[in-house]
Design a protein around this motif. Structure first.
Motif, PDB file in Angstrom:
ATOM      1  N   VAL A 116       0.794  -1.231   0.000  1.00 20.41           N
ATOM      2  CA  VAL A 116       0.000   0.000   0.000  1.00 20.41           C
ATOM      3  C   VAL A 116       0.831   1.287   0.000  1.00 20.41           C
ATOM      4  O   VAL A 116       0.266   2.377  -0.102  1.00 20.41           O
ATOM      5  CB  VAL A 116      -0.953   0.047   1.226  1.00 20.41           C
ATOM      6  CG1 VAL A 116      -1.959  -1.094   1.169  1.00 20.41           C
ATOM      7  CG2 VAL A 116      -0.184   0.010   2.536  1.00 20.41           C
ATOM      8  N   SER A 117       2.157   1.181   0.137  1.00 18.92           N
ATOM      9  CA  SER A 117       2.942   2.391   0.378  1.00 18.92           C
ATOM     10  C   SER A 117       3.715   2.892  -0.843  1.00 18.92           C
ATOM     11  O   SER A 117       4.283   2.116  -1.595  1.00 18.92           O
ATOM     12  CB  SER A 117       3.946   2.144   1.506  1.00 18.92           C
ATOM     13  OG  SER A 117       3.274   1.703   2.655  1.00 18.92           O
ATOM     14  N   ASP A 118       3.740   4.209  -0.971  1.00 19.96           N
ATOM     15  CA  ASP A 118       4.569   4.830  -2.000  1.00 19.96           C
ATOM     16  C   ASP A 118       6.015   4.873  -1.539  1.00 19.96           C
ATOM     17  O   ASP A 118       6.938   4.625  -2.293  1.00 19.96           O
ATOM     18  CB  ASP A 118       4.086   6.255  -2.278  1.00 19.96           C
ATOM     19  CG  ASP A 118       2.629   6.254  -2.688  1.00 19.96           C
ATOM     20  OD1 ASP A 118       2.330   5.670  -3.728  1.00 19.96           O
ATOM     21  OD2 ASP A 118       1.792   6.800  -1.936  1.00 19.96           O
ATOM     22  N   CYS A 130      15.961   4.201  10.425  1.00 20.95           N
ATOM     23  CA  CYS A 130      17.159   3.623   9.812  1.00 20.95           C
ATOM     24  C   CYS A 130      17.236   4.040   8.363  1.00 20.95           C
ATOM     25  O   CYS A 130      18.289   4.352   7.837  1.00 20.95           O
ATOM     26  CB  CYS A 130      17.095   2.106   9.817  1.00 20.95           C
ATOM     27  SG  CYS A 130      17.027   1.405  11.424  1.00 20.95           S
ATOM     28  N   GLU A 131      16.070   3.953   7.723  1.00 25.31           N
ATOM     29  CA  GLU A 131      16.083   4.147   6.287  1.00 25.31           C
ATOM     30  C   GLU A 131      14.713   4.587   5.827  1.00 25.31           C
ATOM     31  O   GLU A 131      13.704   4.203   6.395  1.00 25.31           O
ATOM     32  CB  GLU A 131      16.461   2.814   5.614  1.00 25.31           C
ATOM     33  CG  GLU A 131      16.565   2.899   4.104  1.00 25.31           C
ATOM     34  CD  GLU A 131      17.368   1.745   3.496  1.00 25.31           C
ATOM     35  OE1 GLU A 131      17.691   0.796   4.228  1.00 25.31           O
ATOM     36  OE2 GLU A 131      17.655   1.829   2.297  1.00 25.31           O
ATOM     37  N   VAL A 132      14.692   5.434   4.794  1.00 26.99           N
ATOM     38  CA  VAL A 132      13.427   5.802   4.180  1.00 26.99           C
ATOM     39  C   VAL A 132      13.656   5.989   2.688  1.00 26.99           C
ATOM     40  O   VAL A 132      14.696   6.498   2.274  1.00 26.99           O
ATOM     41  CB  VAL A 132      12.812   7.056   4.858  1.00 26.99           C
ATOM     42  CG1 VAL A 132      13.788   8.214   4.888  1.00 26.99           C
ATOM     43  CG2 VAL A 132      11.515   7.484   4.185  1.00 26.99           C
ATOM     44  N   GLY A 133      12.684   5.501   1.903  1.00 23.14           N
ATOM     45  CA  GLY A 133      12.857   5.616   0.460  1.00 23.14           C
ATOM     46  C   GLY A 133      11.654   5.081  -0.277  1.00 23.14           C
ATOM     47  O   GLY A 133      10.750   4.502   0.329  1.00 23.14           O
ATOM     48  N   PRO A 134      11.632   5.260  -1.602  1.00 26.33           N
ATOM     49  CA  PRO A 134      10.540   4.729  -2.405  1.00 26.33           C
ATOM     50  C   PRO A 134      10.446   3.211  -2.216  1.00 26.33           C
ATOM     51  O   PRO A 134      11.482   2.536  -2.190  1.00 26.33           O
ATOM     52  CB  PRO A 134      10.956   5.064  -3.843  1.00 26.33           C
ATOM     53  CG  PRO A 134      11.963   6.160  -3.718  1.00 26.33           C
ATOM     54  CD  PRO A 134      12.644   5.959  -2.408  1.00 26.33           C
ATOM     55  N   SER A 135       9.205   2.691  -2.073  1.00 34.48           N
ATOM     56  CA  SER A 135       9.025   1.282  -1.712  1.00 34.48           C
ATOM     57  C   SER A 135       9.850   0.321  -2.567  1.00 34.48           C
ATOM     58  O   SER A 135      10.612  -0.486  -2.044  1.00 34.48           O
ATOM     59  CB  SER A 135       7.551   0.903  -1.821  1.00 34.48           C
ATOM     60  OG  SER A 135       6.773   1.847  -1.153  1.00 34.48           O
ATOM     61  N   GLN A 162      16.402   7.990  -1.588  1.00 27.83           N
ATOM     62  CA  GLN A 162      16.609   6.955  -0.582  1.00 27.83           C
ATOM     63  C   GLN A 162      17.630   7.415   0.449  1.00 27.83           C
ATOM     64  O   GLN A 162      18.770   7.724   0.112  1.00 27.83           O
ATOM     65  CB  GLN A 162      17.090   5.667  -1.270  1.00 27.83           C
ATOM     66  CG  GLN A 162      17.200   4.485  -0.320  1.00 27.83           C
ATOM     67  CD  GLN A 162      17.627   3.204  -1.049  1.00 27.83           C
ATOM     68  OE1 GLN A 162      17.934   3.228  -2.237  1.00 27.83           O
ATOM     69  NE2 GLN A 162      17.647   2.093  -0.328  1.00 27.83           N
ATOM     70  N   PHE A 163      17.194   7.444   1.705  1.00 25.90           N
ATOM     71  CA  PHE A 163      18.033   7.961   2.779  1.00 25.90           C
ATOM     72  C   PHE A 163      18.310   6.852   3.787  1.00 25.90           C
ATOM     73  O   PHE A 163      17.404   6.105   4.137  1.00 25.90           O
ATOM     74  CB  PHE A 163      17.331   9.109   3.503  1.00 25.90           C
ATOM     75  CG  PHE A 163      17.038  10.286   2.621  1.00 25.90           C
ATOM     76  CD1 PHE A 163      17.832  11.427   2.682  1.00 25.90           C
ATOM     77  CD2 PHE A 163      15.984  10.255   1.716  1.00 25.90           C
ATOM     78  CE1 PHE A 163      17.572  12.520   1.864  1.00 25.90           C
ATOM     79  CE2 PHE A 163      15.716  11.346   0.896  1.00 25.90           C
ATOM     80  CZ  PHE A 163      16.514  12.483   0.977  1.00 25.90           C
ATOM     81  N   ALA A 164      19.541   6.754   4.271  1.00 33.54           N
ATOM     82  CA  ALA A 164      19.854   5.759   5.293  1.00 33.54           C
ATOM     83  C   ALA A 164      20.723   6.389   6.367  1.00 33.54           C
ATOM     84  O   ALA A 164      21.520   7.283   6.088  1.00 33.54           O
ATOM     85  CB  ALA A 164      20.558   4.555   4.679  1.00 33.54           C
TER      86      ALA A 164
END
Ligand SMILES: Nc1ncnc2c1ncn2[C@@H]1O[C@H](COP(=O)(O)OP(=O)(O)OP(=O)(O)O)[C@@H](O)[C@H]1O
Ligand SMILES: Nc1ncnc2c1ncn2[C@@H]1O[C@H](COP(=O)(O)OP(=O)(O)OP(=O)(O)O)[C@@H](O)[C@H]1O
Ligand code: SF4
Ligand code: SF4
Ligand SMILES: [Mg+2]
Ligand SMILES: [Mg+2]
Lengths: 330, 323
Positions: B222-224, B235-240, B314-316
């Motif tokens: 369900v996530s973008d 920890c991390e965030v980015g496009p699925s 994408q970030f970590a």
């Protein structure tokens, strides 16, 4: 030894309820050989726990059990309670979803382990202690000697489950029944516990039944899988065949409804409409008929029997089984 | 400072949020400096293991738990600075759906009243208008208002109760919903129905979602974008797709490896990194994941890794990210 270690023959469990009789397990046949793993999969309320409790002869008092459970050459229903108790601690062990079901909150971990060991094996206190430490180390508990003096509440959920497994393994059981052993745990801990069970099983040549609602849990770890729906086994096959060439529409629908890691975001899921039937109001026809996209008039009239038309090791209960070309696609 | 992946100003901007609980004379560091943005119309998935602070973060966004420090900007306004009437007004625009649908419905109230309750609280006095709204949202979630409005929660299954909760969360026409493990308590077959329903509602009502779950496959469905949390930190965030295909943070990789895949050809990865998460009462110094991380070195215990861009969008937060 030849022949299966466990055979479940025509086992049914009925429970009286205010709404009428509830058929929790509806004539199930299964068998399991030493050293093998059987996965039992199904959604909540389909009768997985009642079936395992029937095997353990640990049903609620008011439950009515019929059929036969043969374990290691003995008919369990014919054993007296003393003999059963001996058997359960020793040859026939169980691990539950909530480790606190099998752990005593007021006794130290050491006491619980040593009591079980001394009750079933002829070991003196110091040998039992040594064996306890060995077992805790085997299930991956750091500093096992210090753990012996601790109480269950001083451990995390994952630790408690490891301890429950250590107790279950302590007398070298021939069969271990694990009823949703990892459902309450986080994925990384779940993977550790499943690895632990698989490793100990191989080492001990123990037979194992893993009960779960997660097809992912059994896919890589069971030799054979039985899918239950509304109290019945509706499909049973060697694991690869079940996933790749399933015959039962319910198995297909269940697998399709799981979100897949390799699917693109926002892909609509092929959901199964409706929900399982009320177990106090059994349907005349196939229990899955109201939700099945292949259902015909016949499916609402009569119950399909569990048969293995093509291969004796692949059983299904369906009038209109899915047929996939052998060896084509996956 | 994290760069925005979207040109437009985000609907939700969480800036360096810190939330703690007192436990005796100790402090639980539940959320320790989390920053994230959610664009209008986007679904941001939030994953992480039990106790990592997902619910705390969700509740702090809605001001159901006040933060110790940091800010929550919603549509440009700082919710953490709001009180009283202003906050109540703002709360109409943001809603929460819980994990346990049955427990979150008052067992003694009728479904129609439960769904109408937010309207009553918001001061909608017109009974006919309330009834109209309740009918509208119950139909939207696939329930027949005439059949269900007069009944009590115990007459419904878990899946139906979750539909009712979703209806209740929609009744005030919110812009933003925090979904806190909305399908975790549901069976596989019902889970798919509810996930599809949430997607439908999102499109139909133009919603923005923060979708919390511990199941990565559910989140991806369900996530973008997806944010991964461990012991109070991101920890991390980015496009699925990108995050799942090439995780940069060792913890994301561990999580992905641990998922049991329903395919017998995928051999379960033998012994994923051992150990368990440490206590949030005394989190490790430096990188909080270092006690379980196969790549950890001295720098990891000395220095807190900041989120930085590893690949576009994408970030970590890692000193030694995976290539
Ligand atoms: N003590 C009991 N008395 C009456 N009915 C019961 C009792 N325990 C379970 N049942 C009913 O028996 C049926 C089978 O339950 P069982 O616990 O075996 O399901 P399960 O497959 O193990 O489900 P879950 O995945 O939720 O553990 C269900 O309809 C359940 O409601
Ligand atoms: N009211 C409270 N008082 C003290 N500690 C709390 C309280 N609520 C949560 N915590 C602690 O804060 C930490 C974060 O909890 P939180 O509920 O946010 O985690 P979560 O990621 O939502 O976990 P779960 O997946 O189990 O829902 C945990 O260590 C938890 O034990
Ligand atoms: S018997 Fe009929 S209703 Fe039952 S699973 Fe097969 S096709 Fe579907
Ligand atoms: S910062 Fe160090 S310990 Fe933390 S995830 Fe990266 S490599 Fe591992
Ligand atoms: Mg059960
Ligand atoms: Mg939570």
């Amino acid at each position: 030894m030849s022949g299966p270690l466990l055979t479940i023959e025509d086992v049914a469990v009925e429970l009286p309820t205010p709404r009428g009789n509830l058929r929790a397990v509806d004539h199930v046949d299964l068998s399991l050989e030493a050293g093998r793993t059987l996965g039992i999969v199904g959604e909540s309320g389909c009768g997985k726990t009642m079936l395992s409790r029937a095997v353990l002869q640990l049903l609620p008092k008011k439950a009515k059990l019929s059929g036969r459970v043969m374990f290691d050459g003995q008919d369990l229903a014919r054993l007296d309670s003393e003999r059963l108790r001996q058997l359960r601690g020793r040859d026939l062990a169980v691990v539950f979803q909530d480790p606190m079901t099998s752990l005593n909150p007021v006794l130290t971990i050491g006491t619980q382990l040593m009591e079980t060991i001394q009750e079933h094996l002829e070991l003196d206190a110091s040998a039992a202690r040594a064996r306890s430490i060995e077992l805790l180390a085997a299930v991956g508990i750091p500093a096992p000697e210090q753990r012996l003096a601790q109480y269950p509440h001083q451990c995390s959920g994952g630790m408690r489950q490891r301890i429950a497994i250590a107790i279950a393994l302590s007398c070298e059981p021939k069969l271990l029944i694990a009823d949703e052993p990892t459902t309450a745990l986080d994925v990384t801990i779940q993977a550790q516990i499943l690895d632990l069970l698989a490793r100990e099983q191989r080492r001990r040549h123990m037979a194992m039944i893993i009960i779960t609602h997660d097809l992912g849990v059994v896919a890589g770890r069971a030799d054979e899988v039985a899918v239950m729906y509304a109290g019945r086994v509706v499909e049973r096959a060697p694991t690869p065949a079940l996933f790749k060439r399933m015959h039962m529409p319910y198995t297909e629908a269940l697998l399709a409804a799981i979100p897949k890691l390799d699917a693109a975001p926002h892909t609509p899921l092929p959901a199964i409409s409706g929900r399982p039937p009320d177990p106090t109001r059994p349907l005349r026809g196939c229990s899955f008929a109201p939700r099945c996209r292949y259902a015909t008039g016949r499916c609402h009239e009569a119950k399909p029997a569990l048969t293995g038309a093509e291969r004796p090791d692949h059983l299904y209960a369906c009038f209109h089984p899915i047929r996939m070309a052998e060896g084509v696609g996956a | 400072m994290m760069q925005l992946a979207v040109p437009e100003a985000p609907l939700l901007n969480v800036d360096n949020l810190v939330v703690e609980y007192g436990l005796g004379n100790k402090t639980v560091h539940a959320v320790s400096g989390v920053s994230l943005q959610v664009a209008r119309g986007e679904t941001l998935g939030l994953v992480g293991e039990s106790g990592c602070g997902k619910s705390t973060l969700g509740r702090a966004v809605l001001q159901l738990r006040r933060a110790k420090s940091g800010r929550v900007l919603f549509d440009g306004e700082d919710l953490t600075a709001m009180e009283g009437e202003a906050l109540r007004k703002m709360r109409r625009r943001v809603q929460l759906i819980f994990q346990d649908p049955i427990a979150s419905l008052n067992p003694r109230r009728r479904i129609g009243d439960i769904v109408a309750e937010p309207l009553v609280i918001a001061g909608v006095k017109d009974v006919a208008e309330r009834r109209r709204r309740v009918h509208e949202v119950l139909s939207a979630v696939g329930l027949d208002p005439d059949l269900v409005a007069g009944r009590l929660p115990h007459e419904f299954s878990g899946g139906q109760c979750q539909r009712i909760c979703i209806a209740r969360s929609l009744v005030l026409n919110p812009e933003f919903i925090v979904c806190d493990e909305p399908v975790s308590a549901l069976d596989v077959s019902i889970r798919a129905q509810i996930l599809n329903l949430l997607e439908e509602m999102k499109a139909r009502f133009g919603l923005t979602l923060l979708f919390i779950a511990h199941d990565l496959a559910v989140v991806k469905a369900v996530s973008d974008r997806v944010a991964v949390m461990y012991l109070g930190r991101l920890c991390e965030v980015g496009p699925s797709e990108q995050l799942f295909a090439s995780p940069a943070h060792p913890y994301t990789a561990l999580l992905l490896q641990a998922i049991p895949v329903p395919d017998p050809d995928v051999r379960p990865a033998e012994s994923v990194a051992g150990g368990e998460p440490p206590s949030p009462i005394a989190p490790p110094s430096g990188c909080r994941f270092r006690t379980r991380c196969p790549r950890a070195d001295q720098r990891c215990s000395a220095e807190i890794p900041e989120l930085r861009e590893i690949a576009p969008g994408q970030f970590a937060a890692c000193h030694h990210p995976l290539a």
